[in-house]
Design a protein around this motif. Structure first.
Motif, PDB file in Angstrom:
ATOM      1  N   CYS A  54       0.918  -1.109  -0.236  1.00 35.42           N
ATOM      2  CA  CYS A  54      -0.334  -0.273  -0.129  1.00 35.42           C
ATOM      3  C   CYS A  54       1.086   1.224  -0.143  1.00 35.42           C
ATOM      4  O   CYS A  54       2.630   0.983   0.397  1.00 35.42           O
ATOM      5  CB  CYS A  54      -1.098   0.416   1.206  1.00 35.42           C
TER       6      CYS A  54
ATOM      7  N   TYR B  43       1.022   1.659   5.271  1.00 33.57           N
ATOM      8  CA  TYR B  43       0.129   1.180   5.998  1.00 33.57           C
ATOM      9  C   TYR B  43      -0.563   1.423   7.401  1.00 33.57           C
ATOM     10  O   TYR B  43      -0.204   2.205   8.026  1.00 33.57           O
ATOM     11  CB  TYR B  43       1.472  -0.328   6.383  1.00 33.57           C
ATOM     12  N   CYS B  44      -1.207   1.364   7.370  1.00 31.90           N
ATOM     13  CA  CYS B  44      -2.439   1.742   8.400  1.00 31.90           C
ATOM     14  C   CYS B  44      -1.850   1.093   9.822  1.00 31.90           C
ATOM     15  O   CYS B  44      -1.859  -0.525   9.520  1.00 31.90           O
ATOM     16  CB  CYS B  44      -4.190   1.313   8.538  1.00 31.90           C
TER      17      CYS B  44
ATOM     18  N   CYS C  80      -4.291  -2.792  10.166  1.00 32.51           N
ATOM     19  CA  CYS C  80      -4.467  -3.370   8.632  1.00 32.51           C
ATOM     20  C   CYS C  80      -4.792  -5.057   9.647  1.00 32.51           C
ATOM     21  O   CYS C  80      -3.934  -5.730  10.181  1.00 32.51           O
ATOM     22  CB  CYS C  80      -3.787  -3.576   7.884  1.00 32.51           C
TER      23      CYS C  80
ATOM     24  N   GLY D  38      -3.374  -5.359   0.001  1.00 32.90           N
ATOM     25  CA  GLY D  38      -2.373  -4.471  -0.547  1.00 32.90           C
ATOM     26  C   GLY D  38      -3.102  -3.828  -0.782  1.00 32.90           C
ATOM     27  O   GLY D  38      -5.126  -4.020  -0.646  1.00 32.90           O
TER      28      GLY D  38
ATOM     29  N   LYS E 179      -6.735   2.694  -0.259  1.00 34.25           N
ATOM     30  CA  LYS E 179      -6.870   3.916   0.283  1.00 34.25           C
ATOM     31  C   LYS E 179      -5.551   4.384  -0.132  1.00 34.25           C
ATOM     32  O   LYS E 179      -5.157   5.670   0.595  1.00 34.25           O
ATOM     33  CB  LYS E 179      -6.884   2.937   2.106  1.00 34.25           C
TER      34      LYS E 179
HETATM   35  S1  SF4 Z   1      -6.182  -1.294   6.004  1.00 35.58           S
HETATM   36 FE1  SF4 Z   1      -5.698  -1.319   3.853  1.00 35.58          FE
HETATM   37  S2  SF4 Z   1      -4.568  -0.431   3.402  1.00 35.58           S
HETATM   38 FE2  SF4 Z   1      -4.298   0.265   4.897  1.00 35.58          FE
HETATM   39  S3  SF4 Z   1      -2.472  -0.637   5.161  1.00 35.58           S
HETATM   40 FE3  SF4 Z   1      -4.000  -2.892   5.645  1.00 35.58          FE
HETATM   41  S4  SF4 Z   1      -4.149  -2.824   3.339  1.00 35.58           S
HETATM   42 FE4  SF4 Z   1      -3.415  -1.296   2.755  1.00 35.58          FE
END
Ligand code: SF4
Length: 460
Positions: free
Chosen positions: A161, A164-165, A168, A208, A241
């Motif tokens: 990504c 990264y969150c 996640c 991802g 995202k």
């Molecule tokens: S929640 Fe979605 S955008 Fe955020 S790190 Fe995970 S896969 Fe990536």
């Protein structure tokens, strides 16, 4: 210059500036190269390293410069969304990794990380077993088929990504362990599988973030869907995202226009194209470039549906959600889901009890107009399906949660109300107890039979 002209000039200057923002990412190894991080106390920086050696960390310059309010660190929601927080690990795990890092022993760090990760439920809800379909007897890498109408595809080039969150639920995809990763190099198997299953109407490209891929890779996966033999695939959903983490993808990236033309082509060929966009907080939509990206995507005829989990430290507040939904409607997007934080990774830090989630959802919905009330939730993406908390009530003197499946492994489970004992602390489906004298939930025996292999999970 009039005030309006001044504002326009300022916005243009900001916009031009963003055109030159390089896509530059930092990972755990470059943490101390991030300018504002260097100003934080050493103990805080070390704690970040401890967590980032177990859970993935990656942040880009746009997020650092435009989204995080560094005067409000560590409480700032965008900081919490992207930078590792000490509470994301339990004390024991934290101390074990801290000791390993202090020892400097690379092997000890690696083995400590994999032991701790294994205890964080890397693949929740039967993803690696129940969801993986087969073609000619062989499991299909990078494809998940949990619900009859929808197939998830994990293209190999999209398993990263733009940032990264921290919360996640797909974190296991990003830790460099191939055994824990879903991905498919070849689109052929996907198309072949889709051709064989004519009750599939929706393809969800996920990761991802598929929008990290070059447009020509995305086109290789998507354009074959226009062939007559795949006419039953009516909807193409792209989970992303990027509108938050790298809106330049739709505006300034070299192949931004090509990407928009691809979306346009799919729409004009009769496909419903939906970006399934993640927004955790209304602040993510506040930059001019994010708004321009949304405008350009919508111009293609694609729709943007929005979703996010309810998260402690980030958006555990009805006012944040109502503003989130109001902003999305204002920009032309459709609020779609409020999720519960899943039972994996750093859940201990982010999870919110179901009772609280229902309150937040209810209050937020009450304060937006009908067009903002399209988000379903709070919903748990659990093993048996997506279970929504519809409310809390009393039946025959017993306080209960009223629940329903929005989606289920067996389509027949969908929309049947069922009841669980009310408990203020419960955060997930597997902690709930059947109410009103029932010994089991109505779906339980069948789901357990699917898990044990007694019956096939895709018996449609
Ligand atoms: S929640 Fe979605 S955008 Fe955020 S790190 Fe995970 S896969 Fe990536």
């Amino acid at each position: 210059m009039t005030p309006v002209q001044q504002l326009k000039t300022k916005q243009k200057a900001e916009f031009d500036q963003l055109q030159h923002t390089p896509f530059h990412v930092y990972t755990e190894r470059q943490l101390t190269r991030i300018e504002p991080i260097r100003a934080l106390p050493e103990a805080q920086r070390f704690a970040m390293r401890v967590v980032a050696n177990i859970l993935p960390f990656r942040v880009n310059q746009y997020v650092i410069d435009e989204l995080i309010d560094w005067d409000n660190v560590p409480d700032d929601p965008m900081f919490q969304l992207t930078f590792p927080q000490p509470g994301m690990l339990g004390d024991t795990d934290f101390n074990r990794m801290a000791d390993a890092l202090l020892s400097g022993d690379k092997q000890a760090i690696k083995s400590t990380a994999s032991t701790i990760r294994a205890g964080l439920n890397p693949h929740p809800a039967g993803q690696q077993v129940l969801n993986v379909p087969h073609l000619a007897g062989a499991p299909l890498a990078g494809i998940q088929h949990k619900y009859r109408e929808t197939v998830l595809f994990f293209p190999s080039q999209g398993q990263v990504c733009h940032s990264y969150c921290t919360f996640c639920f797909r974190w296991a995809q990003f830790i460099g362990d191939k055994a824990m990763r879903f991905s498919a190099r070849e689109a052929q198997e996907l198309h072949h599988y889709l051709k064989q299953h004519r009750d599939i109407t929706d393809l969800l490209i996920t990761g991802g973030d598929p929008m990290v891929m070059k447009t020509h890779h995305l086109a290789d996966y998507l354009l074959p869907l226009l062939k007559p033999e795949l006419a039953h695939i009516q909807t193409i959903r792209i989970w992303t995202k990027s509108l938050t983490f790298w809106p330049q993808r739709y505006v300034h990236d070299k192949d931004a226009d090509e990407l928009l033309r691809l979306l346009d082509k799919l729409v004009n060929a009769g496909k419903h194209v939906a970006l399934m966009a993640h927004f955790n907080h209304w602040r993510e939509m506040n930059t001019n470039i994010a708004r321009e990206a949304v405008r350009r995507v919508l111009e293609t005829g694609a729709v943007i549906r929005t979703q996010a989990p309810l998260l402690n430290h980030i958006n555990n507040d009805a006012a944040i959600w109502s503003q989130l939904w109001r902003t999305q409607v204002q920009l032309g997007m459709i609020p779609y889901y409020m999720f519960m934080e899943r039972d994996t990774g750093a859940r201990r830090y982010f999870e919110v009890p179901l009772a609280r989630a229902w309150q937040v959802y209810r209050e937020a919905v009450q304060s937006v107009s009908g067009l903002g009330r399209t988000a379903r939730g709070p919903s748990m993406s659990a093993g048996p399906g997506k279970v929504e908390v519809q409310g809390v009530t009393e039946i025959g003197g017993e306080k209960v949660f009223v629940l329903r499946f929005i989606q289920a492994r067996n389509p027949d489970w969908v929309q049947r109300p069922f009841f669980a004992k009310y408990d203020e602390q419960v955060t997930w489906l597997d902690q709930l107890q059947p109410a009103l004298g029932a010994e089991k939930f109505f779906f339980q025996d069948e789901y357990e039979a699917m898990c044990s292999g007694e019956i096939t999970p895709r018996n449609w």
